[in-house]
Design a protein around this motif. Structure first.
Motif, PDB file in Angstrom:
ATOM      1  N   GLU A 294      25.370 -14.757 -25.154  1.00 38.00           N
ATOM      2  CA  GLU A 294      26.453 -14.102 -23.785  1.00 38.00           C
ATOM      3  C   GLU A 294      26.935 -12.984 -23.598  1.00 38.00           C
ATOM      4  N   ASP A 295      26.870 -12.218 -24.118  1.00 41.48           N
ATOM      5  CA  ASP A 295      27.375 -10.740 -23.369  1.00 41.48           C
ATOM      6  C   ASP A 295      26.422  -9.955 -22.759  1.00 41.48           C
ATOM      7  N   ALA A 296      25.215 -10.632 -22.801  1.00 37.62           N
ATOM      8  CA  ALA A 296      23.164 -10.194 -22.564  1.00 37.62           C
ATOM      9  C   ALA A 296      22.876  -9.128 -23.351  1.00 37.62           C
ATOM     10  N   SER A 297      23.798  -8.782 -24.583  1.00 44.96           N
ATOM     11  CA  SER A 297      22.789  -8.233 -26.052  1.00 44.96           C
ATOM     12  C   SER A 297      22.019  -9.727 -26.238  1.00 44.96           C
ATOM     13  N   TYR A 298      20.945  -8.356 -27.380  1.00 41.75           N
ATOM     14  CA  TYR A 298      20.177  -9.190 -28.479  1.00 41.75           C
ATOM     15  C   TYR A 298      20.741  -9.606 -29.662  1.00 41.75           C
ATOM     16  N   ILE A 299      20.664 -10.476 -30.636  1.00 46.73           N
ATOM     17  CA  ILE A 299      20.069 -10.307 -31.273  1.00 46.73           C
ATOM     18  C   ILE A 299      18.546 -10.662 -31.945  1.00 46.73           C
ATOM     19  N   VAL A 300      17.959  -9.704 -32.863  1.00 48.74           N
ATOM     20  CA  VAL A 300      16.880  -9.961 -33.625  1.00 48.74           C
ATOM     21  C   VAL A 300      16.616 -10.027 -34.833  1.00 48.74           C
ATOM     22  N   SER A 301      15.899 -11.384 -34.874  1.00 45.39           N
ATOM     23  CA  SER A 301      15.663 -11.431 -35.797  1.00 45.39           C
ATOM     24  C   SER A 301      14.571 -11.356 -36.891  1.00 45.39           C
ATOM     25  N   ALA A 302      13.781 -10.592 -38.378  1.00 40.54           N
ATOM     26  CA  ALA A 302      12.329 -10.909 -38.493  1.00 40.54           C
ATOM     27  C   ALA A 302      12.807 -11.018 -40.192  1.00 40.54           C
ATOM     28  N   THR A 303      11.195 -11.550 -40.115  1.00 40.30           N
ATOM     29  CA  THR A 303      10.645 -11.625 -41.551  1.00 40.30           C
ATOM     30  C   THR A 303      10.502 -10.360 -42.319  1.00 40.30           C
ATOM     31  N   ASN A 304      10.526 -10.286 -43.810  1.00 36.27           N
ATOM     32  CA  ASN A 304       9.405  -9.152 -43.915  1.00 36.27           C
ATOM     33  C   ASN A 304       8.279  -9.992 -45.400  1.00 36.27           C
ATOM     34  N   SER A 305       6.667  -9.544 -44.575  1.00 35.56           N
ATOM     35  CA  SER A 305       6.153  -9.990 -45.120  1.00 35.56           C
ATOM     36  C   SER A 305       5.880 -10.554 -46.369  1.00 35.56           C
TER      37      SER A 305
ATOM     38  N   ASP B 260       9.919 -16.458 -30.811  1.00 37.51           N
ATOM     39  CA  ASP B 260      11.030 -17.624 -30.313  1.00 37.51           C
ATOM     40  C   ASP B 260      12.277 -16.602 -29.425  1.00 37.51           C
ATOM     41  N   PHE B 261      11.811 -16.606 -28.164  1.00 38.16           N
ATOM     42  CA  PHE B 261      12.694 -16.445 -27.348  1.00 38.16           C
ATOM     43  C   PHE B 261      13.989 -17.475 -27.039  1.00 38.16           C
ATOM     44  N   ASP B 262      15.233 -17.084 -27.324  1.00 36.58           N
ATOM     45  CA  ASP B 262      16.000 -17.697 -26.910  1.00 36.58           C
ATOM     46  C   ASP B 262      17.509 -17.377 -26.429  1.00 36.58           C
ATOM     47  N   PRO B 263      17.472 -17.852 -25.400  1.00 36.04           N
ATOM     48  CA  PRO B 263      17.177 -18.665 -24.275  1.00 36.04           C
ATOM     49  C   PRO B 263      16.271 -18.203 -23.571  1.00 36.04           C
ATOM     50  N   GLN B 264      15.051 -18.884 -23.245  1.00 33.75           N
ATOM     51  CA  GLN B 264      13.687 -18.348 -22.623  1.00 33.75           C
ATOM     52  C   GLN B 264      13.994 -17.435 -21.511  1.00 33.75           C
ATOM     53  N   PRO B 265      12.994 -16.229 -21.256  1.00 36.69           N
ATOM     54  CA  PRO B 265      13.138 -15.145 -20.575  1.00 36.69           C
ATOM     55  C   PRO B 265      13.533 -15.750 -19.076  1.00 36.69           C
TER      56      PRO B 265
ATOM     57  N   LEU C 132      10.881  -0.159 -39.229  1.00 36.41           N
ATOM     58  CA  LEU C 132      10.425  -1.048 -39.996  1.00 36.41           C
ATOM     59  C   LEU C 132       9.274  -1.858 -40.570  1.00 36.41           C
ATOM     60  N   LEU C 133       8.346  -0.756 -40.956  1.00 38.29           N
ATOM     61  CA  LEU C 133       6.767  -1.656 -41.309  1.00 38.29           C
ATOM     62  C   LEU C 133       6.777  -2.590 -41.837  1.00 38.29           C
ATOM     63  N   ASN C 134       6.013  -3.411 -41.796  1.00 42.17           N
ATOM     64  CA  ASN C 134       5.617  -5.293 -42.550  1.00 42.17           C
ATOM     65  C   ASN C 134       6.600  -5.885 -42.043  1.00 42.17           C
ATOM     66  N   ARG C 135       7.200  -5.949 -40.844  1.00 47.48           N
ATOM     67  CA  ARG C 135       8.432  -6.487 -40.832  1.00 47.48           C
ATOM     68  C   ARG C 135       8.097  -7.172 -39.448  1.00 47.48           C
ATOM     69  N   THR C 136       8.381  -8.373 -39.633  1.00 47.08           N
ATOM     70  CA  THR C 136       7.618  -9.250 -38.498  1.00 47.08           C
ATOM     71  C   THR C 136       8.617 -10.164 -37.434  1.00 47.08           C
ATOM     72  N   VAL C 137       8.979  -9.548 -35.358  1.00 44.52           N
ATOM     73  CA  VAL C 137       9.895 -10.243 -35.456  1.00 44.52           C
ATOM     74  C   VAL C 137      10.034 -11.940 -35.119  1.00 44.52           C
ATOM     75  N   SER C 138      10.571 -12.530 -35.754  1.00 48.23           N
ATOM     76  CA  SER C 138       9.862 -14.337 -35.054  1.00 48.23           C
ATOM     77  C   SER C 138      11.229 -14.868 -33.814  1.00 48.23           C
ATOM     78  N   LYS C 139      12.017 -13.859 -33.996  1.00 47.61           N
ATOM     79  CA  LYS C 139      13.443 -14.680 -33.229  1.00 47.61           C
ATOM     80  C   LYS C 139      13.942 -13.411 -32.311  1.00 47.61           C
ATOM     81  N   VAL C 140      14.272 -13.338 -31.164  1.00 49.04           N
ATOM     82  CA  VAL C 140      14.866 -13.085 -30.138  1.00 49.04           C
ATOM     83  C   VAL C 140      15.917 -13.730 -29.371  1.00 49.04           C
ATOM     84  N   GLU C 141      17.524 -13.543 -29.858  1.00 49.15           N
ATOM     85  CA  GLU C 141      18.450 -14.455 -29.542  1.00 49.15           C
ATOM     86  C   GLU C 141      19.153 -13.381 -28.400  1.00 49.15           C
ATOM     87  N   ARG C 142      19.317 -14.330 -26.922  1.00 46.84           N
ATOM     88  CA  ARG C 142      20.672 -13.632 -26.201  1.00 46.84           C
ATOM     89  C   ARG C 142      21.684 -14.480 -25.839  1.00 46.84           C
TER      90      ARG C 142
END
Ligand SMILES: Cc1cc2nc3c(=O)[nH]c(=O)nc-3n(C[C@H](O)[C@H](O)[C@H](O)COP(=O)(O)OP(=O)(O)OC[C@H]3O[C@@H](n4cnc5c(N)ncnc54)[C@H](O)[C@@H]3O)c2cc1C
Ligand SMILES: *[C@@H]1O[C@H](CO)[C@@H](O)[C@H](O)[C@H]1NC(C)=O
Ligand SMILES: *[C@@H]1O[C@H](CO)[C@@H](O)[C@H](O)[C@H]1NC(C)=O
Ligand SMILES: *[C@@H]1O[C@H](CO)[C@@H](O)[C@H](O)[C@H]1NC(C)=O
Ligand SMILES: *[C@@H]1O[C@H](CO)[C@@H](O)[C@H](O)[C@H]1NC(C)=O
Ligand SMILES: *[C@@H]1O[C@H](CO)[C@@H](O)[C@H](O)[C@H]1NC(C)=O
Length: 511
Positions: A292-303, A329-334, A280-290
């Motif tokens: 409870e099941d230890a998986s991650y949700i990644v949010s990104a913005t299109n420029s 923004d890493f939530d929670p902080q690693p 995914l080009l032109n895609r800036t990751v803004s947030k990585v949320e952990r």
């Protein structure tokens, strides 16, 4: 399709209580093949991210693991700091804007170039009457080389510097030998860069400044100042009293210098294609949320539209670029958060001109020819470089005449030259007029400089001596490649880190 269904369910599970999630995940495993698809997000499509994807695919195929890779890239292109621009803005006429060279001991890059059938070329030489290379200290040339090839081919070097070149080759080869063990068992894969560096005896080189390290190894001061410092300045914009000993050695390991024709970034685009990653080009990751099941949700913005995309959860996330410039923004902080470190701000100026460099600007008589490549060092007595960022009296780090260039725009048919300059500050008209031998009192016209492209990079860290390096696992399922840049900052080492992380990840899935 099995894979599809798992992902849909997994998406739903994000909002479910974790107990339910844990129970249902067991059910999601395919009992027939004993396969669960591993979802991996890679942030950054430079050397590190592309290599992570490529080796993840390779290692998981070897072990029959089902894998889905998604790569997020802020830029509109693959390659990160390895990228080209078109001379005269013509995409068909590319020139490297960032990383331009790799060498024969760079196994990942050399192997990839072969696998993908990319043509490499040595450092381009074209016939000019004058010297191929000169080292300028702001007053005069301390060294000139008339033939191509490596430093070590030149008798003159030995004549001028005695045993120092020989001792440097030996020290460089011993250091490279230790480094290459990082690719092999039992050292590879390494869980800690600090530890592997220590075990291999490389910490001795990173703990000292280049100046101290060379001195400890009995390498003469004049050779260090003239030749080795010219190399650390062109490669890292740093002088020997600052840059650590390992990077100083890397700068001397120039055998088999080469580049991919048309751009080194092609290695990384081929790696990504081979990895079957969704890129995914032109895609800036803004947030990585952990979760409870230890998986991650990644949010990104299109420029372009600033839309936030919420993707499926990922089992693993790899941050494949410097943390401090990722603005995530890493939530929670690693558990481990990388420390911000100072990076060199390097000004790269590419331009075309019908003019050759002026002998007068380099204290040569008018019938002499200016060297094709001008490296710089500090004059004796100017130890650290008194002015901005250690550049000292030369005022720039390097000027290279890259190749002749034909300007055929709008019916023109003019033979010009393509130049590249590295400097710590923007180049002004006074500077340009001086090096091109133009009158100082009039503006530089299109007839003098027909095309110019400027770029300011956060190019590499200031490589201060250190003995510990950032963790490569910031938290469970969260990986970081750029800690290796304080050890050695090159395309190859970023690639090696990607390979190492890929191997650790696949090993852990198996375990
Ligand atoms: C002028 C210059 C000359 C150099 N010369 C050489 C050389 O000759 N040889 C050599 O080996 N090395 C050279 N280097 C160093 C080399 O370029 C780097 O060490 C290497 O390319 C780093 O690769 P990387 O993948 O670790 O980081 P990068 O190439 O920086 O890749 C990181 C990627 O992550 C992306 N990213 C960051 N944050 C986000 C986010 N939040 N969301 C999405 N994407 C994000 C960035 O856009 C970038 O594309 C040079 C560097 C410069 C600048
Ligand atoms: C892989 O992940 C992407 C999201 O990046 C998703 O759209 C796609 O459906 C997944 N593909 C497979 C085969 O699981
Ligand atoms: C990325 O963005 C640039 C500039 O906004 C645009 O020109 C380019 O087409 C985009 N590329 C992709 C693959 O979306
Ligand atoms: C490799 O590239 C060369 C040209 O660069 C081409 O002639 C050759 O057919 C290619 N081989 C393969 C196997 O793709
Ligand atoms: C030019 O070189 C000479 C001899 O090396 C030196 O004495 C002189 O100072 C230099 N001139 C300038 C302007 O740097
Ligand atoms: C131009 O740059 C040089 C350094 O290369 C600097 O010494 C000089 O002051 C600058 N001139 C102007 C007018 O900014």
């Amino acid at each position: 399709m099995k894979v599809q269904r798992i992902l849909v369910l997994a998406g739903w599970l994000v909002n479910a209580p974790s107990a339910l999630a844990a129970r249902d995940q067991v059910v999601l495993a395919d009992p027939a093949s004993n396969k669960v698809t591993k979802n991996v997000a890679i942030i950054g499509a430079g050397s590190a991210g592309s290599s992570t994807a490529y080796f993840l695919r390779k290692f998981s195929q070897e072990r029959d693991i089902s894998l889905n890779i998604t790569v997020y890239e802020r830029d509109g292109h693959i390659g990160g700091r390895s990228t080209t621009v078109g001379v005269y803005d013509d995409e068909q006429n590319p020139v490297e804007l960032g990383a331009s060279i790799f060498v024969e001991v760079n196994h990942n890059l050399v192997d990839a170039a072969k696998e993908f059938n990319l043509s490499t070329s040595g450092i381009r030489e074209f016939s000019t009457e004058g010297p191929v290379l000169g080292i300028w200290n702001g007053k005069n040339f301390v060294y000139m080389q008339y033939s191509g090839g490596s430093w070590w081919d030149t008798a003159k070097l030995f004549w001028k510097y005695g045993l120092a070149p020989l001792k440097t080759v030996r020290l460089m080869k011993a250091t490279v030998g230790k480094f290459l063990k990082m690719y092999e068992e039992p050292y590879f894969p390494w869980k800690s860069l600090s530890q592997v560096a220590y075990v291999l005896g490389l910490t001795a080189a990173t703990a000292s400044t280049g100046e101290q390290f060379l001195d400890q190894n009995g390498i003469g001061k004049l050779f260090a100042q003239d030749i080795i410092q010219a190399s650390t300045r062109v490669n890292y914009a740093q002088n020997l009293p600052l840059i650590h000993g390992l990077e100083a050695m890397v700068c001397m390991a120039t055998d088999g210098a080469q580049a991919i024709e048309g751009g080194n970034w092609q290695i990384f685009s081929n790696m990504l294609a081979a990895s079957h990653a969704t890129v995914l080009l032109n895609r800036t990751v803004s947030k990585v949320e952990r979760q409870e099941d230890a998986s991650y949700i990644v949010s990104a913005t299109n420029s372009e539209s600033s839309v936030t995309f919420d993707q499926q959860p990922f089992d693993e996330v790899v941050l494949a670029g410097p943390y401090q410039y990722s603005r995530i923004d890493f939530d929670p902080q690693p558990r481990h958060l990388p420390d911000p470190i100072p990076y060199v701000q390097l000004h790269v100026t590419l331009f075309t001109s019908k003019h050759k460099l002026s002998p007068r600007a380099f204290n040569l008589s008018s019938d002499e020819v200016v060297p094709q490549v001008i490296l710089t060092t500090l004059p004796t007595g100017e130890h650290h470089g008194s002015n901005r960022e250690g550049v000292g009296s030369p005022g720039f780090f390097s000027i290279s005449l890259l190749r002749p260039s034909m300007d055929t725009r709008e019916g023109r048919d003019e033979l010009e030259y393509l130049y590249k300059i590295f400097s710590p500050a923007p180049l002004n008209e006074t500077f340009m007029a001086n090096i091109l031998g133009l009158p100082a009192n009039r503006a530089i016209s299109k007839a003098d400089v027909s095309w110019m492209y400027r770029k300011v990079w956060n190019s590499y860290p200031y490589e201060y001596p250190r003995v510990t390096f950032e963790e490569l696992q910031l938290d469970d399922g969260l990986w970081y490649t750029a800690g290796i840049e304080s050890f050695i900052s090159t395309m190859e080492t970023s690639s090696l880190m990607g390979k190492n992380i890929a191997r650790l990840m696949v090993d852990a899935w198996e375990g």
